[in-house]
Design a protein around this motif. Structure first.
Motif, PDB file in Angstrom:
ATOM      1  N   ASN A  33       0.828  -1.206   0.000  1.00  0.00           N
ATOM      2  CA  ASN A  33       0.000   0.000   0.000  1.00  0.00           C
ATOM      3  C   ASN A  33       0.865   1.260   0.000  1.00  0.00           C
ATOM      4  O   ASN A  33       1.960   1.274   0.569  1.00  0.00           O
ATOM      5  CB  ASN A  33      -0.888   0.049   1.250  1.00  0.00           C
ATOM      6  N   LEU A  34       0.366   2.311  -0.614  1.00  0.00           N
ATOM      7  CA  LEU A  34       0.924   3.650  -0.475  1.00  0.00           C
ATOM      8  C   LEU A  34      -0.238   4.612  -0.242  1.00  0.00           C
ATOM      9  O   LEU A  34      -1.244   4.554  -0.961  1.00  0.00           O
ATOM     10  CB  LEU A  34       1.705   4.070  -1.730  1.00  0.00           C
ATOM     11  N   PHE A  35      -0.106   5.469   0.749  1.00  0.00           N
ATOM     12  CA  PHE A  35      -1.114   6.490   1.022  1.00  0.00           C
ATOM     13  C   PHE A  35      -0.668   7.777   0.335  1.00  0.00           C
ATOM     14  O   PHE A  35       0.492   8.190   0.448  1.00  0.00           O
ATOM     15  CB  PHE A  35      -1.276   6.684   2.525  1.00  0.00           C
ATOM     16  N   ASN A  73      -1.561 -13.915  -8.556  1.00  0.00           N
ATOM     17  CA  ASN A  73      -1.955 -12.538  -8.833  1.00  0.00           C
ATOM     18  C   ASN A  73      -1.016 -11.891  -9.837  1.00  0.00           C
ATOM     19  O   ASN A  73       0.183 -12.182  -9.878  1.00  0.00           O
ATOM     20  CB  ASN A  73      -1.956 -11.720  -7.542  1.00  0.00           C
ATOM     21  N   ARG A  74      -1.563 -10.968 -10.603  1.00  0.00           N
ATOM     22  CA  ARG A  74      -0.752 -10.199 -11.534  1.00  0.00           C
ATOM     23  C   ARG A  74       0.191  -9.288 -10.759  1.00  0.00           C
ATOM     24  O   ARG A  74      -0.167  -8.745  -9.708  1.00  0.00           O
ATOM     25  CB  ARG A  74      -1.680  -9.371 -12.436  1.00  0.00           C
ATOM     26  N   ASN A  75       1.396  -9.121 -11.250  1.00  0.00           N
ATOM     27  CA  ASN A  75       2.352  -8.226 -10.601  1.00  0.00           C
ATOM     28  C   ASN A  75       3.394  -7.787 -11.616  1.00  0.00           C
ATOM     29  O   ASN A  75       3.530  -8.371 -12.699  1.00  0.00           O
ATOM     30  CB  ASN A  75       3.037  -8.909  -9.420  1.00  0.00           C
ATOM     31  N   GLY A  76       4.157  -6.757 -11.272  1.00  0.00           N
ATOM     32  CA  GLY A  76       5.206  -6.256 -12.147  1.00  0.00           C
ATOM     33  C   GLY A  76       6.349  -7.238 -12.300  1.00  0.00           C
ATOM     34  O   GLY A  76       6.575  -8.092 -11.447  1.00  0.00           O
ATOM     35  N   ALA A  77       7.080  -7.103 -13.387  1.00  0.00           N
ATOM     36  CA  ALA A  77       8.174  -8.042 -13.676  1.00  0.00           C
ATOM     37  C   ALA A  77       9.524  -7.350 -13.779  1.00  0.00           C
ATOM     38  O   ALA A  77      10.489  -7.948 -14.253  1.00  0.00           O
ATOM     39  CB  ALA A  77       7.875  -8.787 -14.973  1.00  0.00           C
ATOM     40  N   ASP A  78       9.636  -6.100 -13.351  1.00  0.00           N
ATOM     41  CA  ASP A  78      10.906  -5.382 -13.438  1.00  0.00           C
ATOM     42  C   ASP A  78      11.879  -5.941 -12.402  1.00  0.00           C
ATOM     43  O   ASP A  78      11.624  -5.859 -11.194  1.00  0.00           O
ATOM     44  CB  ASP A  78      10.674  -3.892 -13.183  1.00  0.00           C
ATOM     45  N   PRO A  79      13.010  -6.532 -12.836  1.00  0.00           N
ATOM     46  CA  PRO A  79      13.952  -7.105 -11.866  1.00  0.00           C
ATOM     47  C   PRO A  79      14.531  -6.078 -10.907  1.00  0.00           C
ATOM     48  O   PRO A  79      15.015  -6.434  -9.833  1.00  0.00           O
ATOM     49  CB  PRO A  79      15.041  -7.724 -12.758  1.00  0.00           C
ATOM     50  N   ALA A  80      14.492  -4.816 -11.257  1.00  0.00           N
ATOM     51  CA  ALA A  80      14.988  -3.776 -10.359  1.00  0.00           C
ATOM     52  C   ALA A  80      14.151  -3.686  -9.094  1.00  0.00           C
ATOM     53  O   ALA A  80      14.615  -3.155  -8.077  1.00  0.00           O
ATOM     54  CB  ALA A  80      15.006  -2.425 -11.075  1.00  0.00           C
ATOM     55  N   TYR A  81      12.901  -4.211  -9.160  1.00  0.00           N
ATOM     56  CA  TYR A  81      12.019  -4.153  -8.004  1.00  0.00           C
ATOM     57  C   TYR A  81      11.778  -5.535  -7.398  1.00  0.00           C
ATOM     58  O   TYR A  81      10.818  -5.732  -6.651  1.00  0.00           O
ATOM     59  CB  TYR A  81      10.675  -3.535  -8.388  1.00  0.00           C
ATOM     60  N   SER A  82      12.621  -6.492  -7.718  1.00  0.00           N
ATOM     61  CA  SER A  82      12.460  -7.820  -7.135  1.00  0.00           C
ATOM     62  C   SER A  82      12.605  -7.733  -5.622  1.00  0.00           C
ATOM     63  O   SER A  82      13.218  -6.804  -5.077  1.00  0.00           O
ATOM     64  CB  SER A  82      13.495  -8.791  -7.697  1.00  0.00           C
ATOM     65  N   PHE A  87      -3.488   3.282  -2.623  1.00  0.00           N
ATOM     66  CA  PHE A  87      -3.533   2.276  -3.692  1.00  0.00           C
ATOM     67  C   PHE A  87      -2.469   1.233  -3.401  1.00  0.00           C
ATOM     68  O   PHE A  87      -1.610   1.419  -2.525  1.00  0.00           O
ATOM     69  CB  PHE A  87      -3.322   2.915  -5.071  1.00  0.00           C
ATOM     70  N   CYS A  88      -2.529   0.125  -4.110  1.00  0.00           N
ATOM     71  CA  CYS A  88      -1.517  -0.924  -4.001  1.00  0.00           C
ATOM     72  C   CYS A  88      -0.569  -0.804  -5.184  1.00  0.00           C
ATOM     73  O   CYS A  88      -1.011  -0.629  -6.321  1.00  0.00           O
ATOM     74  CB  CYS A  88      -2.159  -2.314  -3.995  1.00  0.00           C
ATOM     75  N   ASN A  89       0.722  -0.927  -4.904  1.00  0.00           N
ATOM     76  CA  ASN A  89       1.747  -0.831  -5.948  1.00  0.00           C
ATOM     77  C   ASN A  89       2.374  -2.215  -6.129  1.00  0.00           C
ATOM     78  O   ASN A  89       3.379  -2.544  -5.498  1.00  0.00           O
ATOM     79  CB  ASN A  89       2.802   0.198  -5.544  1.00  0.00           C
ATOM     80  N   PRO A  90       1.798  -3.065  -6.993  1.00  0.00           N
ATOM     81  CA  PRO A  90       2.209  -4.476  -7.084  1.00  0.00           C
ATOM     82  C   PRO A  90       3.455  -4.685  -7.947  1.00  0.00           C
ATOM     83  O   PRO A  90       3.405  -5.332  -9.001  1.00  0.00           O
ATOM     84  CB  PRO A  90       0.979  -5.138  -7.705  1.00  0.00           C
ATOM     85  N   VAL A  91       4.586  -4.162  -7.503  1.00  0.00           N
ATOM     86  CA  VAL A  91       5.805  -4.253  -8.314  1.00  0.00           C
ATOM     87  C   VAL A  91       6.473  -5.612  -8.208  1.00  0.00           C
ATOM     88  O   VAL A  91       7.351  -5.950  -9.002  1.00  0.00           O
ATOM     89  CB  VAL A  91       6.800  -3.140  -7.931  1.00  0.00           C
ATOM     90  N   ASN A  92       6.095  -6.416  -7.189  1.00  0.00           N
ATOM     91  CA  ASN A  92       6.688  -7.742  -7.038  1.00  0.00           C
ATOM     92  C   ASN A  92       5.689  -8.643  -6.326  1.00  0.00           C
ATOM     93  O   ASN A  92       4.585  -8.216  -5.973  1.00  0.00           O
ATOM     94  CB  ASN A  92       8.025  -7.679  -6.291  1.00  0.00           C
ATOM     95  N   LEU A  93       6.074  -9.882  -6.116  1.00  0.00           N
ATOM     96  CA  LEU A  93       5.169 -10.871  -5.537  1.00  0.00           C
ATOM     97  C   LEU A  93       5.940 -11.716  -4.533  1.00  0.00           C
ATOM     98  O   LEU A  93       7.037 -12.189  -4.828  1.00  0.00           O
ATOM     99  CB  LEU A  93       4.589 -11.761  -6.635  1.00  0.00           C
ATOM    100  N   ALA A 135       3.642   1.661 -10.081  1.00  0.00           N
ATOM    101  CA  ALA A 135       4.232   2.996 -10.108  1.00  0.00           C
ATOM    102  C   ALA A 135       5.728   2.883  -9.869  1.00  0.00           C
ATOM    103  O   ALA A 135       6.183   2.056  -9.071  1.00  0.00           O
ATOM    104  CB  ALA A 135       3.596   3.889  -9.044  1.00  0.00           C
ATOM    105  N   GLU A 136       6.495   3.694 -10.568  1.00  0.00           N
ATOM    106  CA  GLU A 136       7.944   3.680 -10.424  1.00  0.00           C
ATOM    107  C   GLU A 136       8.327   3.995  -8.987  1.00  0.00           C
ATOM    108  O   GLU A 136       7.741   4.872  -8.338  1.00  0.00           O
ATOM    109  CB  GLU A 136       8.568   4.712 -11.366  1.00  0.00           C
ATOM    110  N   LEU A 137       9.309   3.265  -8.467  1.00  0.00           N
ATOM    111  CA  LEU A 137       9.806   3.521  -7.122  1.00  0.00           C
ATOM    112  C   LEU A 137      10.977   4.499  -7.186  1.00  0.00           C
ATOM    113  O   LEU A 137      11.887   4.335  -7.999  1.00  0.00           O
ATOM    114  CB  LEU A 137      10.256   2.222  -6.449  1.00  0.00           C
ATOM    115  N   VAL A 138      10.923   5.497  -6.327  1.00  0.00           N
ATOM    116  CA  VAL A 138      12.005   6.482  -6.232  1.00  0.00           C
ATOM    117  C   VAL A 138      12.610   6.367  -4.847  1.00  0.00           C
ATOM    118  O   VAL A 138      11.889   6.400  -3.841  1.00  0.00           O
ATOM    119  CB  VAL A 138      11.477   7.913  -6.473  1.00  0.00           C
TER     120      VAL A 138
END
Length: 703
Positions: free
Chosen positions: A97-99, A234-243, A221-227, A274-277
């Protein structure tokens, strides 16, 4: 806050987290940033760490947030109930989650008090939600009506996608008392099964609580960058930078997610990548990667003929650190002397009086020092690089606790590959595994070659000290609380197929297997064992169908094990047949059942059912109907040939030959003659060639 609202000490925010310390920190930081009345809500985190390294990360967060109660997960269901029971309201959240906008818990509670028909308050819904991420479709929005300043209400029964999903754990607030009335009846074991079972029972509230409240615009919202979980695909992002592994490394280097940059973000979906900074961190050279200790456990009994080869294959591994723990289960041959020849400090040997394989495994689990346990039998070997590949997969997939190889390579007594590989499919949903275990009566998850987190046994307990099939019994009891991951890139595990040993103890195996299946009936809901029941709403019909399913399942297992002590299955099949007849009688449907028909119509209908089962690839069930067809002394043209076809599909060629001959002794049958000829040809082939892999005999007609 008026008198009808709960006091601040009675509102709980409960965050579920697993192996994602950095993302959890972002939840807590963004909540602190945007919650206007933080004193109104107590915060607790129920977390699970799959490795000592991650556990240390959570301990650092506990120090950083002294006002948050960090609770390490040991028994999820009882801990959830215990945590929420004292509260009047509970806000569920998860660690992705991110508020993003300011909000007040007081405003939410006031809205719920003013709208008793609302089931809860969602922080992730709003007029801005125009897409369902999980299904990748644009949902139609419901009709919103104003409920309070910046707050709207809508009717959730029948609403599309996320708007029709009122009970969830990713940032919604509920009245605890009415939620507890449901949760105390549900067998959930983790956040995913908790949410799944809540959602499945939401219709219970449709009449009394058809409303759902939310802000005009989402505040989270939920930021599903990994699992991290393996319960639901569940569907999730596949960017290895966010593993999970990469974010864990960054956390250890002092990085954190800069939550200030997401303030004012307007999500288009409840889940949105969403991109992580990041901010902070050090530029120093990272420390060497954490390499957890692996205990290779080996139970040995009179293994002198093979154990040397097994030990050598383990000592040849390039992974460090590991220990080889050998439990000698009272061997009477030279096993102990062979083990004593090795002076390698990585080897530990324990001798115990002879019990059985399960008792030896339990001793190994109790004595193991490793974070992971790898099972290697004393007559098997593993290829170079095996441990490295298994651990690498486990560290990259911390959401599971049982990692199994994609296949076992069969070898003969001399260690030569036979050309046969037993393949294993991916099973992500433990609920599916429960139904498969019950239907097949055997395991589809290998024990040899599997890498297991030691913490799993702290949760499940050890193996029952049964003479055989201990692994199947363990899975039947614990599959619902285990998380599996198939290692597609594993190196070969060489599994020796011997002529003796536990695999020959058919009578004990069948007794233990039948008892384990019987226990599953009392352990799991009927819909888990027989998922098709979910489509049946009438309670009486559900009972009838479930009893029929249990009867057919046990009879099918008796057929699969025919001639090899099948009585434990047949006795249980008879019992559930009696219960099925009783159920049909009570509902007045007995006359409609094929099992109660009389006269010439009965064998014809039974045989039709048998042929239908054959054509749908269920030869064990087909044989049940065929036996019933013959039980009345009725002889039908083609019955023995149909039995032969079923035996071929089951790989029981001797019985298929006998059935073909019985058919030909009664009457000419070209199909039976052709099949008998093929069976004679197959008998001359190598043992590794299975006739049922290539057979396609004609199935007899019911006419």
């Amino acid at each position: 806050m008026n008198a009808s609202q709960p006091t601040q000490s009675n509102i709980l925010g409960l965050v579920f987290s697993k192996d994602r310390a950095m993302q959890l920190q972002a939840v807590l930081d963004s909540l602190r940033l945007h919650l206007r009345d933080p004193q109104a809500m107590r915060l607790a985190v129920l977390f699970r760490a799959s490795s000592p390294r991650v556990g240390d990360q959570y301990r650092r967060l506990r120090t950083r947030y002294p006002d948050v109660a960090f609770v390490e997960e040991t028994e999820f269901r009882s801990q959830v109930l215990s945590l929420i029971r004292p509260s009047e309201m509970v806000l569920f959240a998860v660690d992705d989650n991110l508020f993003v906008r300011d909000f007040s818990i007081g405003d939410i509670c006031a809205a719920l008090a003013a709208h008793p028909d609302a089931i809860g308050f969602s922080l992730r819904l709003g007029r801005n939600i125009h897409r369902c991420y999980m299904r990748d479709v644009p949902p139609a929005q419901p009709a919103f009506i104003p409920a309070a300043p910046e707050i709207v209400k809508f009717s959730w029964p029948g609403a599309p996608h996320d708007f029709g999903y009122p009970l969830e754990v990713s940032s919604s607030l509920y009245r605890t008392a009415e939620l507890l009335a449901l949760l105390e009846q549900l067998p959930f074991t983790n956040p995913n099964t908790l949410e799944g079972l809540m959602a499945a029972n939401a219709q219970l509230y449709a009449a009394a609580r058809p409303g759902l409240l939310c802000f005009e615009q989402s505040v989270a919202f939920c930021n599903p960058v990994n699992l991290v979980q393996t319960v639901c695909p569940n569907r999730n992002g596949a960017d290895p930078a966010y593993s999970v592994q990469r974010l864990s490394d960054l956390f250890d280097q002092g990085h954190s997610i800069d939550v200030t940059l997401y303030s004012g973000f307007v999500p288009q979906a409840c889940h949105q990548e969403a991109e992580l900074v990041f901010r902070g961190g050090t530029e120093t050279k990272p420390s060497p990667p954490h390499r957890p200790l692996v205990t290779v456990e080996m139970a040995a009994y009179n293994a002198a003929g093979h154990i040397r080869r097994a030990i050598e294959s383990i000592l040849a591994q390039d992974y460090e650190p590991f220990e080889l723990l050998i439990v000698d289960d009272g061997s009477t041959d030279d096993t102990a002397a062979i083990v004593a020849e090795y002076r390698d400090p990585r080897i530990r040997s324990i001798h115990q009086d002879h019990a059985n394989y399960a008792a030896a495994r339990n001793r190994a689990i109790g004595e193991a020092k490793g974070h992971y346990l790898l099972v290697v039998d004393s007559d098997d070997t593993i290829a170079p690089g095996y441990i490295q590949a298994m651990v690498a997969h486990a560290e990259q997939n911390p959401g599971a606790d049982y990692y199994y190889p994609a296949g076992l390579t069969l070898v003969d007594d001399a260690g030569r590959p036979t050309g046969v590989v037993w393949r294993y499919e991916e099973i992500r949903d433990s609920r599916v595994l429960i139904a498969v275990l019950f239907t097949l009566g055997k395991s589809v998850i290998p024990e040899p070659g599997s890498l297991v987190r030691r913490s799993l046994y702290e949760r499940t307990g050890l193996y029952r000290p049964v003479e055989t099939a201990a692994d199947f019994d363990f899975l039947c009891r614990n599959a619902g609380q285990m998380r599996f991951s198939r290692v597609a890139g594993s190196m070969p595990y060489y599994y020796r197929v011997g002529s003796g040993g536990l695999s020959r103890k058919y009578q004990q195996r069948n007794e233990i297997t039948a008892a384990a299946l019987e226990e599953m009936i009392s352990r799991y809901p009927a819909e888990i064992l027989y998922p098709q029941l979910a489509q049946v709403s009438d309670p009486a019909e559900r009972t009838c169908r479930f009893h029929e399913y249990l009867m057919m399942t046990f009879y099918s297992h008796a057929q699969t094990n025919a001639g090899r002590f099948s009585e434990p299955f047949r006795q249980r099949g008879d019992r559930y047949r009696t219960l099925m007849i009783e159920s049909l009688t009570k509902t007045g449907r007995l006359s409609q059942s094929v099992w109660s028909m009389t006269g010439n119509q009965r064998p014809l209908e039974l045989f039709r059912c048998a042929v239908d089962r054959l054509r749908s690839g269920r030869p064990d069930e087909a044989l049940v109907y065929m036996d019933e067809t013959r039980s009345g002394g009725f002889e039908m043209s083609g019955l023995d040939y149909a039995r032969a076809v079923a035996f071929v599909q089951l790989g029981r060629n001797d019985q298929a030959i006998a059935a073909c001959r019985a058919e030909l002794n009664r009457r000419p049958n070209p199909d039976a003659e052709q099949l008998l000829t093929q069976l004679g040809q197959w008998a001359s082939l190598e043992p590794s060639v299975s006739p049922n892999q290539t057979a396609n005999p004609s199935i007899v007609s019911t006419t």
